[in-house]
Design a protein around this motif. Structure first.
Motif, PDB file in Angstrom:
ATOM      1  N   VAL A 115       0.819  -1.223   0.000  1.00  0.00           N
ATOM      2  CA  VAL A 115       0.000   0.000   0.000  1.00  0.00           C
ATOM      3  C   VAL A 115       0.854   1.277   0.000  1.00  0.00           C
ATOM      4  O   VAL A 115       0.324   2.372  -0.049  1.00  0.00           O
ATOM      5  N   PHE A 116       2.162   1.114   0.063  1.00  0.00           N
ATOM      6  CA  PHE A 116       3.006   2.309   0.164  1.00  0.00           C
ATOM      7  C   PHE A 116       3.375   2.890  -1.206  1.00  0.00           C
ATOM      8  O   PHE A 116       4.125   3.849  -1.287  1.00  0.00           O
ATOM      9  N   ASP A 117       2.924   2.262  -2.278  1.00  0.00           N
ATOM     10  CA  ASP A 117       3.153   2.740  -3.650  1.00  0.00           C
ATOM     11  C   ASP A 117       4.588   2.600  -4.119  1.00  0.00           C
ATOM     12  O   ASP A 117       4.987   3.216  -5.121  1.00  0.00           O
ATOM     13  N   LEU A 147      14.700  12.271   7.280  1.00  0.00           N
ATOM     14  CA  LEU A 147      13.313  12.188   6.836  1.00  0.00           C
ATOM     15  C   LEU A 147      12.751  13.521   6.343  1.00  0.00           C
ATOM     16  O   LEU A 147      11.552  13.639   6.128  1.00  0.00           O
ATOM     17  N   HIS A 171      12.016   4.766   4.388  1.00  0.00           N
ATOM     18  CA  HIS A 171      10.738   5.016   5.092  1.00  0.00           C
ATOM     19  C   HIS A 171       9.652   5.135   4.021  1.00  0.00           C
ATOM     20  O   HIS A 171       9.889   5.758   2.981  1.00  0.00           O
ATOM     21  N   PRO A 172       8.475   4.570   4.284  1.00  0.00           N
ATOM     22  CA  PRO A 172       7.411   4.650   3.271  1.00  0.00           C
ATOM     23  C   PRO A 172       7.086   6.080   2.858  1.00  0.00           C
ATOM     24  O   PRO A 172       6.672   6.304   1.716  1.00  0.00           O
ATOM     25  N   ASN A 173       7.262   7.036   3.772  1.00  0.00           N
ATOM     26  CA  ASN A 173       6.923   8.420   3.409  1.00  0.00           C
ATOM     27  C   ASN A 173       7.890   9.018   2.386  1.00  0.00           C
ATOM     28  O   ASN A 173       7.637  10.096   1.857  1.00  0.00           O
ATOM     29  N   PRO A 222       6.617   8.545  -2.237  1.00  0.00           N
ATOM     30  CA  PRO A 222       5.987   9.434  -3.239  1.00  0.00           C
ATOM     31  C   PRO A 222       6.980  10.414  -3.866  1.00  0.00           C
ATOM     32  O   PRO A 222       6.932  10.654  -5.078  1.00  0.00           O
TER      33      PRO A 222
END
Lengths: 271, 469
Positions: free
Chosen positions: A21-23, A180, A204-206, A209
């Motif tokens: 789900v983290f793309d 981050l 990190h998933p963030n 994008p």
């Protein structure tokens, strides 16, 4: 073709469950640095059970194994029945590759170049038959070399790894950015992209994008590529002029690759 | 105007008796001191059969538990509840009933005399000698006093409780003409505790994924244009969406007409930056919002009635385009539960959930599809807070489901913009593929009360006791 390679710890159920789900275009399940020695078995067991029943269909999955011989052996046994893209081999150099070969596993390998030895052997490593790609591991390399991380100090290792990978026609994946903050990540990724990297690791998933966006072909690049391929198809020629520039086979091939990547990631303008 | 130096002194002048209906507001949230101070003094005076009408109950309100233990409280009517009172009610029930109203429904019921309040105890950060009340002046401001306005206008007796007495207050939310008594306290409430909880933009990657998907839906829906109006809550995912919404306004050179509801620093900054023309504020969620309400003339307080009462034709949410709402459970008909957990403990309540869902043109539910290994979508809800017919769509980290029964055109609109949707059953199946199908729970046997719709309709029954699994 992937833009982002997201590291997730192999012993955290929530991260495994949400890996799709983290793309990220690819995930690297970590058995190495993110997992303490006492949790290695848990990571192997969880990953094995989860991937056996819930392999996400449209995600490239790799597992970073340990470079220590015994741990590597146990890691590979845990993975042997799983349908994954390959393994990620840390501290990759000729010695660790020999260790891996000795295990008789037949996974495709992405090597992390993160030691001085690995760096001076990178051209040889890139040509190794089991190697599909190389990741620059700047943090470990920084520690070993004693440099401070900056665009200047990363310039040489980034360039050397990139030339080795391109010469061997394998993937070159840029080092993770360990802070981050989003603007620092953008700057770091843009530097890599300017050198010719087409993908980057995320820790990190963030971060995903931002990486996906920065390694996506721009609409302008896509339009130019479409124009080149259109003229190539119309003229059936491998050498022609277009908008004042000479176009030949490498340019046509690059345009085709860019269109392919744009199609895969839904860049506007692709039919 | 009679000014009292203590609650004890105040009580000598009030018509105290068993069976009183008394009300409080929750603008100080977990920093409230008035409810505990008043109840404890009522217990000292040996009053019983009390009926409480606080607009919200927070963990700090332990005096309610004490009153329940001493059998002094009969009925509780509120909009929101969590903490020890919830835990006590789940274990022991209530002699009378718990009624969970909406913010708009509470104001309507008071204005239409369905709810009759004998004494409204209203904490204010400053009162004038003429009885005007403010949440902005004084040492410990709480911001807007929207939930207390109907109480002040309609209660038989109205008491302001404050630590600051001033000569005059300009444009007071609580008018002196409505007030009977002022009582001075050492402190009116703790401002620093207003923002306790989850009042920060999420950094959780699943939460951010949901927020990004919500923003895509908002953009594709057709409602995101010049003069759009918007409301979101103060949850961390809602705040992330608000931040993205504001950033998108800036990027697209658009101005929103207004933001409503509970207001935070994120909303206040958007007003300051000229990205929204008005903030209509029923409740300040943090100190930045309080400062903005104090200083920016385009940041206006509003009563709960003007915010959301279904009987108030001027209500602000009647013109609301988009609202972002949460869910702890949702069923296949898009009915939403934000009131109780699967053990039937009260974990919140409607607040403005049902009010805004019904009135807004695009009511979006955002929630993780799987939380702590439990799927969001249920065949049967533990309790129903908001009817599914008001919900436009559900956005999760694993997909978007559109409620055709609410808006048959939304799915086509979104898909034309490249947004894939799923039917809600498929989304449920996706969750079950990871969690398996949870065994159904049997509800407890004892009735605790009910969830009341904004027009007094009964939406569901609440229960107490152990689940009969």
């Amino acid at each position: 073709m992937a833009r982002s390679y997201l590291f997730i710890p192999g012993n955290v159920p929530r991260m495994l469950q949400n890996m799709d789900v983290f793309d990220a275009d690819a995930v690297i399940i970590d058995f190495e640095d993110a997992v303490s020695l006492t949790d290695k078995d848990e990571a192997r067991h969880l990953t094995q059970l989860f991937l056996r029943d819930h392999l996400p269909p449209s995600l490239d999955i790799y597992v970073r194994i340990n470079s220590d011989a015994q741990l590597m052996k146990d890691d590979l046994i845990a993975l042997e029945t799983l349908d994954i893209q390959g393994i990620v081999l840390p501290k990759c150099d000729q010695d660790t590759l020999k260790e891996y070969e000795a295990s008789q596993a037949n996974f495709r390998v992405i090597g992390i170049i993160e030691t001085p030895q690995g760096m001076i052997e990178v051209e040889k490593t890139a040509m190794h038959p089991c190697i599909d790609g190389l990741i620059l591991g700047a943090e470990d390399l920084k520690k070993e070399m004693g440099f401070t991380r900056s665009s200047q100090t990363l310039y040489y290792p980034r360039q050397r790894l990139l030339y080795a990978a391109k010469a061997a026609n394998i993937k070159a994946i840029d080092t993770p950015f360990t802070h981050l903050d989003e603007s620092g990540l953008s700057e770091d990724a843009c530097e890599a992209a300017a050198l010719g990297y087409e993908s980057k690791c995320a820790i990190h998933p963030n971060q995903v994008p931002t990486i996906n966006q920065l390694f996506l072909p721009s609409e302008a690049d896509l339009m130019a590529a479409l124009k080149i391929v259109k003229k190539h198809e119309q003229t059936n020629s491998m050498r022609f002029s277009l908008d004042g520039k000479m176009i030949d086979k490498p340019v046509i091939d690059a345009a085709k690759q860019l269109i392919e990547k744009s199609k895969r990631y839904g860049v506007k303008g692709v039919l | 105007m009679i000014i009292h130096q203590s609650i004890k002194d105040l009580f000598k002048h009030l018509p105290l008796k068993d069976g009183l209906n008394i009300s409080f507001h929750h603008h100080y949230r977990n920093g409230d001191v008035v409810l505990n101070a008043v109840l404890n003094e009522l217990y000292t005076q040996d009053l019983k059969a009390l009926n409480l009408y606080p607009s919200g109950i927070f963990p700090v309100h332990t005096s309610i538990v004490e009153g329940l233990k001493q059998h002094r409280i009969n009925n509780i009517t509120t909009n929101y509840m969590n903490g020890p009172v919830s835990a006590y009610l789940k274990a022991h029930g209530l002699p009378g009933e718990l009624i969970m109203q909406t913010h708009g429904g509470r104001a309507r019921a008071i204005e239409e005399k369905e709810t009759v309040i004998d004494i409204a105890f209203i904490a204010v950060s400053a009162a004038s000698k003429a009885g005007d009340g403010s949440g902005l002046l004084g040492q410990r401001p709480c911001g807007a006093l929207g939930y207390a306005v109907a109480d002040a206008q309609h209660a038989r007796k109205v008491v302001l409780l404050t630590d600051t007495l001033v000569e005059t207050i300009e444009n007071p939310e609580i008018k002196g003409a409505d007030v009977d008594h002022i009582c001075l306290l050492e402190t009116a409430g703790n401002t620093s505790q207003i923002a306790s909880g989850t009042l920060s933009v999420t950094r959780d990657p699943v939460g951010l994924k949901i927020a990004r998907e919500a923003m895509r839906v908002i953009k594709a829906s057709g409602y995101f244009k010049q003069d759009v109006s918007f409301q979101s809550g103060a949850g961390s995912v809602s705040l992330a969406i608000t931040q993205m919404f504001v950033d998108q306004l800036k990027q697209d050179h658009l101005t929103a007409s207004f933001f409503t509801g509970g207001i935070t620093g994120v909303h206040a900054q958007a007003l300051k930056d000229g990205l929204v023309r008005k903030l209509y504020d029923v409740q300040c969620f943090d100190e930045a919002a309080i400062e903005s309400l104090k200083n920016n003339p385009n940041h206006e307080p509003m009563s709960a009635s003007l915010y959301a009462s279904p009987s108030n034709e001027q209500r602000k949410i009647k013109a609301l385009d988009i609202v972002i709402l949460g869910a702890s459970e949702i069923d296949l008909d898009f009915n939403v539960n934000v009131t109780s957990d699967s053990y039937h403990t009260i974990i919140g309540g409607s607040g403005g959930h049902q009010d805004t869902a019904e009135d807004a043109k695009l009511s979006i539910i955002v929630a993780p599809l799987i939380k702590a290994r439990t799927p969001l979508i249920k065949h049967t809800l533990t309790s129903r807070t908001t009817p599914g017919k008001h919900i436009a769509c559900l956005i999760t980290e694993r997909g978007i489901a559109v409620n055709d029964a609410h808006d048959p055109t939304l799915k086509t609109t979104l898909e034309a913009q490249g947004i894939q949707t799923l039917d809600i059953q498929s989304l449920m199946d996706k969750a079950h593929a990871l969690t398996l199908v949870p065994a159904p729970f049997k509800r407890p046997k004892h009735r605790l009360g009910y969830i009341e719709g904004r027009r007094k309709d009964v939406l569901d029954t609440l229960y107490w006791g152990e689940r009969d699994d």
